[in-house]
Design an enzyme around this catalytic site. Sequence first.
Site: not given
Ligand SMILES: *Cc1c(COP(=O)(O)O)cnc(C)c1O
Length: 395
Positions: A72, A152, A180, A200, A202, A238, A326
């Site tokens: 993300g 988030n 999110q 993202s 995860h 890659t 963070c």
């Molecule tokens: C977690 C998050 C990100 C960052 O994503 P990563 O894959 O951890 O770099 C960016 N924006 C929002 C709204 C998020 O919740």
Amino acid sequence: MEKLIYLDNAATTAVKPEVFEAMKPYFLENYSNPNSVYTFAQQGKKALDEAREAIAALIGAKANEIYFTGGGSESDNWAVKGIAEASASKGKHMITTKIEHHALLHTCEYLEKKGCEVTYLDVDEYGMVRLDELEQAIRPDTVLISIMFANNEIGTVEPVREIGAIAKKHGIPFHTDAVQAFGHLPLNVDEMNIDMLSASAHKFHGPKGVGFLYIRNGVKPATLIHGGAQERARRAGTSNVPGIVGMAEAARLAVRDMEENSRKISEIRNHLIERVLNEIPFSRLNGHREQRLANNVNFCFRFIEGESLLIMLDQKGICASSGSACTSGSLDPSHVLLAIGLPHEIAHGSLRLSLSEKNTMEEADYVADCLKTIVERLRSMSPLYEDFVKNQKEI
Ligand SMILES: *Cc1c(COP(=O)(O)O)cnc(C)c1O
């Protein structure tokens, strides 16, 4: 560890077993570099193509509009820096909000040092962008509007469709950080007039370190990572084949089960909200009551430090967060809570619980019970609370 109640799914999620199984062969057997010419590389190449098609279909995009990234933050950086650079001759003004993720905000601050001008829109008390303020902020030299899909920290879902319509009317590219939202809310880039979208893996039970940026054909952010010809020569490196395969599988499952999971999760969420607001005095729910992610709860408890709350919840086996991951550890209150108008002392006492479909009503009850005792205990040690009670009595 005895009991583990994981309520920090906005920070990251568990990889689903099906996702892990889908990834495994691309570590152990089909480990080829998909750019190689020999037949052995065909499997990897095919897997990449299929993942791109599958993800595109889920948001109503074309396969050649999906660019795989390292997550993300990278997608956000690429969209914003890329447009700033590519549009420098057209203008240097961008519009975003005060409640974006730091991946967006810190990128904008960096660009300001490089001579860009950024308007950070205020939000209302629920965290909603005001459309009239957006429209007023647009200038002839505005080159990008970047507004998150869902927040988030407080879970507020922004009026993305309306924002997209405004951007389109003015001919300005619209980027949305949907990290999110993707896999949690229905989204369609054409219906919503989205030109770029960050996601993202995860955050929807896929692996960490992989994501994508949707870039509408014709929108051309400058290259962020130079090197090989991967991702149509716009994002070198890659390809993370196992990660991308895992992301596509996680996306498929998330969208397939979205309705059912949202219903189930929001029931648990609502139960938790009701119990906390009814049973814990001086508590408040942050964010919008309806326009809200199904899995997000964010409370403030007056007279309490969020950090102490987290430590005591941890002792009960509960994983939660205060502000965003963070900023935990720092003493700055959340920029999001300040933006919705909370004073510093209240913003300090915030708690985010973010659920997944694996959580249960029993867990919600356990958490509510724990919160009651913990908040009471912390308040009994709080000089602020003592003063407050004294003053109340004097009145
Ligand atoms: C977690 C998050 C990100 C960052 O994503 P990563 O894959 O951890 O770099 C960016 N924006 C929002 C709204 C998020 O919740």
